[in-house]
Motif scaffolding. Sequence first.
Motif, PDB file in Angstrom:
ATOM      1  N   ILE A 254       0.782  -1.249   0.081  1.00  0.00           N
ATOM      2  CA  ILE A 254       0.047   0.034   0.036  1.00  0.00           C
ATOM      3  C   ILE A 254       0.910   1.245   0.147  1.00  0.00           C
ATOM      4  O   ILE A 254       1.659   1.206   0.811  1.00  0.00           O
ATOM      5  CB  ILE A 254      -0.958   0.045   1.163  1.00  0.00           C
ATOM      6  CG1 ILE A 254      -1.590  -1.311   1.157  1.00  0.00           C
ATOM      7  CG2 ILE A 254      -1.991   1.202   1.352  1.00  0.00           C
ATOM      8  CD1 ILE A 254      -2.700  -1.564   2.427  1.00  0.00           C
ATOM      9  N   THR A 255       0.726   2.084  -0.929  1.00  0.00           N
ATOM     10  CA  THR A 255       1.464   3.272  -1.085  1.00  0.00           C
ATOM     11  C   THR A 255       1.054   4.392  -0.321  1.00  0.00           C
ATOM     12  O   THR A 255      -0.125   4.349   0.470  1.00  0.00           O
ATOM     13  CB  THR A 255       1.480   3.884  -2.398  1.00  0.00           C
ATOM     14  OG1 THR A 255       0.053   4.490  -2.846  1.00  0.00           O
ATOM     15  CG2 THR A 255       1.847   2.817  -3.398  1.00  0.00           C
ATOM     16  N   GLN A 258      -2.268   5.786  -1.400  1.00  0.00           N
ATOM     17  CA  GLN A 258      -3.399   4.988  -1.047  1.00  0.00           C
ATOM     18  C   GLN A 258      -3.747   5.193   0.691  1.00  0.00           C
ATOM     19  O   GLN A 258      -5.150   5.175   0.755  1.00  0.00           O
ATOM     20  CB  GLN A 258      -2.996   3.456  -1.263  1.00  0.00           C
ATOM     21  CG  GLN A 258      -3.016   3.341  -2.681  1.00  0.00           C
ATOM     22  CD  GLN A 258      -2.651   1.918  -3.264  1.00  0.00           C
ATOM     23  OE1 GLN A 258      -1.526   1.316  -2.563  1.00  0.00           O
ATOM     24  NE2 GLN A 258      -3.239   1.103  -4.026  1.00  0.00           N
ATOM     25  N   TRP A 259      -2.630   5.108   1.367  1.00  0.00           N
ATOM     26  CA  TRP A 259      -3.181   5.420   2.821  1.00  0.00           C
ATOM     27  C   TRP A 259      -3.844   6.870   2.928  1.00  0.00           C
ATOM     28  O   TRP A 259      -4.835   6.899   3.555  1.00  0.00           O
ATOM     29  CB  TRP A 259      -1.615   5.400   3.407  1.00  0.00           C
ATOM     30  CG  TRP A 259      -1.232   4.144   3.836  1.00  0.00           C
ATOM     31  CD1 TRP A 259       0.029   3.348   3.527  1.00  0.00           C
ATOM     32  CD2 TRP A 259      -2.036   2.944   4.755  1.00  0.00           C
ATOM     33  NE1 TRP A 259      -0.018   2.146   4.036  1.00  0.00           N
ATOM     34  CE2 TRP A 259      -1.026   1.908   4.682  1.00  0.00           C
ATOM     35  CE3 TRP A 259      -3.297   2.748   5.264  1.00  0.00           C
ATOM     36  CZ2 TRP A 259      -1.336   0.537   5.501  1.00  0.00           C
ATOM     37  CZ3 TRP A 259      -3.483   1.767   5.966  1.00  0.00           C
ATOM     38  CH2 TRP A 259      -2.682   0.492   5.947  1.00  0.00           C
ATOM     39  N   ALA A 261      -5.789   8.329   1.181  1.00  0.00           N
ATOM     40  CA  ALA A 261      -7.101   8.047   0.571  1.00  0.00           C
ATOM     41  C   ALA A 261      -8.020   7.351   1.604  1.00  0.00           C
ATOM     42  O   ALA A 261      -9.121   7.704   2.033  1.00  0.00           O
ATOM     43  CB  ALA A 261      -7.321   7.654  -0.774  1.00  0.00           C
ATOM     44  N   LEU A 262      -7.371   6.461   2.287  1.00  0.00           N
ATOM     45  CA  LEU A 262      -8.173   5.638   3.172  1.00  0.00           C
ATOM     46  C   LEU A 262      -8.429   6.396   4.414  1.00  0.00           C
ATOM     47  O   LEU A 262      -9.217   6.326   5.109  1.00  0.00           O
ATOM     48  CB  LEU A 262      -7.175   4.235   3.531  1.00  0.00           C
ATOM     49  CG  LEU A 262      -7.119   3.122   2.460  1.00  0.00           C
ATOM     50  CD1 LEU A 262      -6.052   1.951   2.737  1.00  0.00           C
ATOM     51  CD2 LEU A 262      -8.513   2.398   2.338  1.00  0.00           C
ATOM     52  N   THR A 318      -8.793  -2.806   0.267  1.00  0.00           N
ATOM     53  CA  THR A 318      -7.956  -2.963  -0.807  1.00  0.00           C
ATOM     54  C   THR A 318      -7.388  -4.328  -1.606  1.00  0.00           C
ATOM     55  O   THR A 318      -7.105  -4.248  -2.646  1.00  0.00           O
ATOM     56  CB  THR A 318      -6.517  -2.230  -0.131  1.00  0.00           C
ATOM     57  OG1 THR A 318      -6.079  -3.044   0.718  1.00  0.00           O
ATOM     58  CG2 THR A 318      -6.774  -0.918   0.636  1.00  0.00           C
ATOM     59  N   CYS A 320      -5.345  -6.103  -0.431  1.00  0.00           N
ATOM     60  CA  CYS A 320      -3.986  -6.332  -0.359  1.00  0.00           C
ATOM     61  C   CYS A 320      -3.645  -7.759   0.219  1.00  0.00           C
ATOM     62  O   CYS A 320      -4.444  -8.448   0.800  1.00  0.00           O
ATOM     63  CB  CYS A 320      -3.308  -5.413   0.719  1.00  0.00           C
ATOM     64  SG  CYS A 320      -3.865  -5.567   2.401  1.00  0.00           S
ATOM     65  N   GLU A 357       4.866   4.193   4.791  1.00  0.00           N
ATOM     66  CA  GLU A 357       4.260   4.790   3.864  1.00  0.00           C
ATOM     67  C   GLU A 357       2.979   5.197   4.704  1.00  0.00           C
ATOM     68  O   GLU A 357       2.581   6.287   4.633  1.00  0.00           O
ATOM     69  CB  GLU A 357       3.409   3.695   2.931  1.00  0.00           C
ATOM     70  CG  GLU A 357       4.615   3.134   1.979  1.00  0.00           C
ATOM     71  CD  GLU A 357       5.516   2.079   2.453  1.00  0.00           C
ATOM     72  OE1 GLU A 357       6.578   1.628   2.218  1.00  0.00           O
ATOM     73  OE2 GLU A 357       5.320   1.472   3.675  1.00  0.00           O
TER      74      GLU A 357
END
Length: 809
Positions: A254-255, A258-259, A261-262, A318, A320, A357
Amino acid sequence: MIDLAKLEPVLGGYQTYFPKHWPHVEDFKWEAAQHFHDHWNIDAADFGEMFKEATAKVFSLLDTGYAYPRAMILNFAAADCEATRAMFRSLFDESTELSQRIIAFQAATEEIRTKYNDGSWNNHYQNTSAISVYLWLRYPDQYYIYRYSVARDISDALNFDAPPKRDGSVESLLNSYRLYDELRVALSQNAAITQMIRSAIEAAPAGKYWPDTHWNIAAIDLGFYLSRFYLAEQKTSQIQAGWFPAESEYDPGITTAQWSALLQDTSVFTSEALRVMKCMLDYGGQATCKQLAIKYGETSNFYISNSYHLAQRVAEKTGCRCMPRDSENMRWWPILYVGKNASTKADGTYIWRLRDELLQALKKADLSKVPAAAAACEAPSRHYWWLTANPKIWSYSSLRVGEEQTYTLYNDNGNKRRIFQNFLDAKAGDLVIGYEANPVKRVVALAKITQESNGKEIYFEKTESLTSPIDYAVLKAFPELEKMEFFVQPNGSLFKLSEGEYNFILDLIRDENPAPVRQASADSYTRVDFLHDVFLSEQRYEVLVSLLRRKKNVILQGAPGVGKTYAAKRLAYSIMGQADSSRVEFVQFHQNYSYEDIMLGYRPDGSSFKLTEGVFYRFCQKASNDPDREYFFLIDEINRGNLSKIFGELMMLIESDHRGEKITLAYNGMPFYVPENLYIIGMMNTADRSLAMIDYALRRRFSFFEIEPAFTSDGFQKYQSALDNETFNALVEQIKALNREITTDASLGPGFRVGHSYFCPADPAACTTDWMRSVVEFDLLPTLAEYWFDAPDKLHRWEKNLRGVFNDD
C-alpha cells in the motif's frame, strides 16, 4: 571465564577503532603511566608536589564532576605529608596481600580526613576505582584501571562468571582483575592488534609512552572500547534490524497515496481507529500498547483490538496481500505495523512501529480534530500535573503538609509562564507531582490544586513529603515516561501528566513511600495499660507525660535493668492511645554513630557516591505528613555517641521553642524542620563508667527523668504476690538489701543499683528456681564482680547471700 567466541567480533571492531582514536585521545593511558614513573619518588621532600606532578596526565581517571580522589590526596599531603606518604608506601608494598593493603589505605585516608577535617572534607573519595588507578600507575604491567560500569559491560557482553557488584567492594575489584587478565591473554595472542599497538608506541618520541610489554594497558583500552563504543554500535545495529516482518518476508504493497485516501474513508478509519493512529503518531511512530495506555488512557486491549479490526477493514477495502501465518493476530497487524519484542525495561512485551508509508500519510493528514487522550473525548473530572520548584526561589521542603501556596501566572518581568495554557487548565482537585530542580533533581512531594486561576495565580497545597524521594534519573530510565511533557520539553514549571503517567509515577513513589496506614482501634493502649505493664506510680506517670509534652524531649535515666527501653515504648503507646509501632522509630547510639547516619550523608553507590537521607530525616518527613498524630523517636544509649557530631544543627531544631522553625541544611542546601508532633525519648544507663558526662548543650534541651528500681511499687508487689513463690520473695529481699548497700557505697551510688526487670520474664510462668538461679549466676554476680573488683570480701559476702537463697532447693 569469558566467552572467547563473543570476544572475537570485539577484537575485530577494536582493530578498526584503534587507529582512529589513538592520536591525542586514547593514547593518554600509555602516556600517563610513563609520566608517572618519570616523576614518582616516594622519598620526595614535598610529597604533595611530587604526587601532583606524577599524576598530571591522568585527566578524568582520578577527578570527575562528583568525586575528587586526587584533589583530596593533595589536601591530605598538605595537612600531613608524612602520614600521606606512609599510606602510599604501604599500598605499594607488594610483600603484603593486596586486599589488606586496599582496606588499610581506605582506613588511613578516613583517619586523616577525620583528624584534619576543616568542615569541608565530607568524603575522602578513595574508593576502589581510585585505588585501582594508583596501583596501575605504580605497576602498569601488573594491575588495571577498575570502573564498575566498564567491568559490568564487559562481563555482560562476554558472559564472565564473576561479574562485579555495585558495592565498591574489594572483591569486585579483584574479580575485575581476573576479567582483565583474560582479556589481556586473548589480546596478546592477536598478532595483528599487538603489532598495531607496538608500531604506534615505537613511532612516538622515545620515552613518551609506557612500553606495555605485558599488554595490560592494551587490555584496559580494549575494555573501554567494548563498553563505550562496541556496545553502542551493536545497539544501533539492533535498532536498525530485527523488526518483523522483514520487507522480504511481507509487504502489504500500500503506497502513501493509497493510505492518504483510506484515511478519508470513515468506513475504514473509524473515530476509534483514528485515535489509535494519532496516539501512535504522537508517541513517535512506535510504542507498546501498554505505553500508549499509560500516556493516553484506555486499556492495552483498546489499541490491540482497534488495530486488529482496522487492518481487517484495510484488507477488505484494498484486497492487499496478508501475512501467510497461522495466527489470526499475526495475519492482520503487519498490514499497519512492523514489530519486535520490547526490552526488559519497557512496560509491555511487544513494540509496534507504523509502516513508513502509513507514517508519511498520517503526517500529511489533518488530525487536529481527532482526540488522542481518552480524557479529551469527554469533559475530564480531574487533571494531573508535574510542578517544578526552583530551589533558588522556593522549595517544597519549606512548605508544611496542608500549607497552601500560590504560584503566579506571570514572572517578575510580567511575562507569561511557559506553557501558559497549563496554568489556565489547572482546576481545584487536580493532583500534582512535586519535583525539585537542580541541584536536588528529585520528586520530593505530592500536592493538589486548591484553587484554579484567578487571572494572576493558582493555589496548591502540599499533601505529602516523601521520606524517600525519587531521583530524576530513575524516572528518566523508564520508556513509559519518555513522552511525558516534562521530559520532552523541560523548560517551564507546570507540565501536564496523563492519568497513566501520574499513576505510573505514583506506583514508583509508593514502592519507596508506603501510604500511612492507621491501625485498627483493637490495638488501643491507654494509661491504664501503661500502669499495668510498667511499675511506675500513677503520680510519676503523670509527671513524665507532662514533662514530655512540655519539653518534647526527655531522657529516661537509671540503673541497669529498670526497664528504660520497655517503658519508653509503652510511654509512646500510652500517649498515642494506640500500640502503633509505625509511629515509633528506634535507634541505638554508639561511638561511630554520625550525622550522616541520622540526617544526611554521601554513601557509596557503586563507583560513585549518593546523597542519602538518614533515619531521623526520614522520620521527620513521615511525622510532618501526619500532623494530627504524635510520633516518637527513641534513642537507646543516647550518651554513648558523640552528640555534637551526631546532632549538628539539630541541637537547635529539637528544642520545643524552635519546633517548626526551618534552617538550611549544609549537605543539600534545602530547608528542614523538626515537626511539632514529634517527640524524642532517650535512654541512658547511669552505671556505665566508660561514658563522659552528657553534652551540656544537649542536656539543656532534654528533661531528665529517673527510672527507679520498682521493688516497692504497687505494680511490682502485685506481680510478686501473683507469683506466690517463697524463693522469689527471698531473692527480692536480698536484692533490696543489696541496693541499699550499693546506694551508700561511696564508689558506686544509686545509679548502680540492680533493676527490677532482671526478675520479670516475658512469661511469668518462666520464673522458676532454675531461671532465678541463672539470673544470679550469669547476670548479677558478674556485675557485682565489676563493681567490687577491689573489695573481694564484700563481693564474697554477697555471693554467699544471693546463692544462699537457693540453699534449701
